[in-house]
Design an enzyme around this catalytic site. Structure first.
Site, PDB file in Angstrom:
ATOM      1  N   HIS A   5       1.039   1.659  -5.758  1.00  0.00           N
ATOM      2  CA  HIS A   5      -0.264   1.003  -5.688  1.00  0.00           C
ATOM      3  C   HIS A   5      -1.374   2.031  -5.888  1.00  0.00           C
ATOM      4  O   HIS A   5      -2.353   1.789  -6.609  1.00  0.00           O
ATOM      5  CB  HIS A   5      -0.428   0.292  -4.348  1.00  0.00           C
ATOM      6  CG  HIS A   5      -1.759  -0.359  -4.190  1.00  0.00           C
ATOM      7  ND1 HIS A   5      -2.723   0.139  -3.356  1.00  0.00           N
ATOM      8  CD2 HIS A   5      -2.298  -1.452  -4.771  1.00  0.00           C
ATOM      9  CE1 HIS A   5      -3.804  -0.623  -3.418  1.00  0.00           C
ATOM     10  NE2 HIS A   5      -3.578  -1.593  -4.275  1.00  0.00           N
TER      11      HIS A   5
ATOM     12  N   HIS B 169       0.844  -1.203   0.000  1.00  0.00           N
ATOM     13  CA  HIS B 169       0.000   0.000   0.000  1.00  0.00           C
ATOM     14  C   HIS B 169       0.874   1.246   0.000  1.00  0.00           C
ATOM     15  O   HIS B 169       1.002   1.946   0.998  1.00  0.00           O
ATOM     16  CB  HIS B 169      -0.983  -0.008   1.181  1.00  0.00           C
ATOM     17  CG  HIS B 169      -2.100  -0.968   0.979  1.00  0.00           C
ATOM     18  ND1 HIS B 169      -2.241  -2.092   1.728  1.00  0.00           N
ATOM     19  CD2 HIS B 169      -3.104  -0.973   0.081  1.00  0.00           C
ATOM     20  CE1 HIS B 169      -3.304  -2.757   1.309  1.00  0.00           C
ATOM     21  NE2 HIS B 169      -3.849  -2.102   0.311  1.00  0.00           N
TER      22      HIS B 169
END
Length: 140
Positions: free
Chosen positions: A123, A119
């Site tokens: 991303h 994350h």
């Protein structure tokens, strides 16, 4: 293959559309508008021609290589893609946002991501691209 679907290169050429992008968005002269509006100054390392192609045609390709964009932008794929999409759709101009304020906004968003394995800002750029593609390019 259904009529109107694009063909994609899955390997080799960076995972970008094999055919020239078609449709309403491909007629937008993004590269000229991005240059005229001054792309964020921290974006532009590496192969500038390849980066310009990815920012102009990549959003229309489901299989765009965001890791390549991340590398070409010196780690700022989210800022570069965000800028390109805002310019492509005239959001910055429509809202009367200055280039400096847009750069600051994109830098703040990108800066909010930590350097973790999943994350992270790459991303976020993938999700941003995927949502853009689903809203503007998908057949369904």
């Amino acid at each position: 293959r259904r009529e109107g679907r694009r063909s994609f290169a899955v390997g080799g050429g960076g995972g970008v559309c094999a055919s020239e992008p078609r449709g309403a968005l491909s007629s937008v002269p993004l590269a000229g508008r991005v240059r005229a509006a001054r792309m964020p100054s921290r974006v532009g390392g590496g192969d500038a021609g390849r980066l310009a192609w990815l920012l102009e045609h990549g959003p229309e390709c489901w299989s765009v290589d965001m890791f390549e964009m991340h590398q070409l932008t010196g780690g700022h794929a989210l800022s570069a893609l965000g800028w390109a999409l805002f310019e492509r759709h005239g959001v910055r101009a429509a809202l009367g946002i200055s280039a400096d304020r847009m750069r600051a906004f994109l830098a703040a968003v990108e800066g909010g991501y930590h350097s973790v394995p999943y994350h992270n800002s790459v991303h976020a750029a993938c999700v941003t691209h995927g949502l853009h593609w689903l809203l503007t390019c998908s057949d369904n």
